[in-house]
Design a protein around this motif. Structure first.
Motif, mmCIF file in Angstrom:
data_model
loop_
_atom_site.group_PDB
_atom_site.id
_atom_site.type_symbol
_atom_site.label_atom_id
_atom_site.label_comp_id
_atom_site.label_asym_id
_atom_site.label_seq_id
_atom_site.Cartn_x
_atom_site.Cartn_y
_atom_site.Cartn_z
ATOM 1 N N UNK A 78 1.012 -1.158 0.026
ATOM 2 C CA UNK A 78 0.035 0.003 0.103
ATOM 3 C C UNK A 78 0.896 1.125 -0.176
ATOM 4 N N UNK A 79 0.287 2.371 -0.722
ATOM 5 C CA UNK A 79 1.000 3.542 -0.551
ATOM 6 C C UNK A 79 0.484 4.226 0.752
ATOM 7 N N UNK A 80 1.069 5.176 1.354
ATOM 8 C CA UNK A 80 0.808 5.906 2.635
ATOM 9 C C UNK A 80 -0.577 6.659 2.352
ATOM 10 N N UNK A 81 -0.968 7.122 1.000
ATOM 11 C CA UNK A 81 -2.181 7.590 0.878
ATOM 12 C C UNK A 81 -3.448 6.400 0.875
ATOM 13 N N UNK A 82 -3.187 5.677 0.295
ATOM 14 C CA UNK A 82 -4.209 4.408 0.359
ATOM 15 C C UNK A 82 -4.537 3.858 1.869
ATOM 16 N N UNK A 83 -3.445 3.846 2.549
ATOM 17 C CA UNK A 83 -3.569 3.488 3.916
ATOM 18 C C UNK A 83 -4.267 4.362 4.867
ATOM 19 N N UNK A 84 -3.988 5.798 4.384
ATOM 20 C CA UNK A 84 -4.768 6.702 5.194
ATOM 21 C C UNK A 84 -6.388 6.561 4.904
ATOM 22 N N UNK A 85 -6.640 6.674 3.603
ATOM 23 C CA UNK A 85 -7.850 6.296 2.970
ATOM 24 C C UNK A 85 -8.683 5.211 3.510
ATOM 25 N N UNK A 86 -8.019 4.013 3.936
ATOM 26 C CA UNK A 86 -8.583 3.134 4.213
ATOM 27 C C UNK A 86 -8.889 3.091 5.735
ATOM 28 N N UNK A 87 -7.867 3.765 6.370
ATOM 29 C CA UNK A 87 -8.049 4.255 8.066
ATOM 30 C C UNK A 87 -9.242 4.944 8.173
ATOM 31 N N UNK A 88 -9.314 6.128 7.416
ATOM 32 C CA UNK A 88 -10.453 7.120 7.260
ATOM 33 C C UNK A 88 -11.848 6.007 7.297
#
Length: 75
Positions: free
Chosen positions: A42-52
């Motif tokens: 995962x790229x950090x942007x995707x990880x943040x989006x999934x966490x949100x």
């Protein structure tokens, strides 16, 4: 937690976050999501989006449970 690709809505929301806000959200990652980020799946942007997305789902579930409890207490 079934991991998937984040929805476009949450990707856009993650893009609008400041760097410090994104880091704060990344610090809350747990389990599979953290491992996928560490393994560079995962790229950090995707990880943040999934966490949100996960936190929004959990918040909605919490609100539903609280509404049920309030309704039971009023009876």
């Amino acid at each position: 937690m079934a991991l998937k690709t984040p929805s476009e809505r949450y990707i856009e929301q993650a893009k609008r976050l400041s760097k410090s806000d994104a880091e704060r959200i990344l610090s809350r990652l747990r389990g599979k999501l953290m491992r996928r980020l560490e393994d560079e799946k995962l790229i950090p942007l995707e990880a943040v989006a999934l966490q949100l997305e996960l936190e929004d789902k959990q918040l909605q579930e919490w609100r539903e449970r609280m509404a049920e409890l309030r309704a039971q207490n009023q009876e």
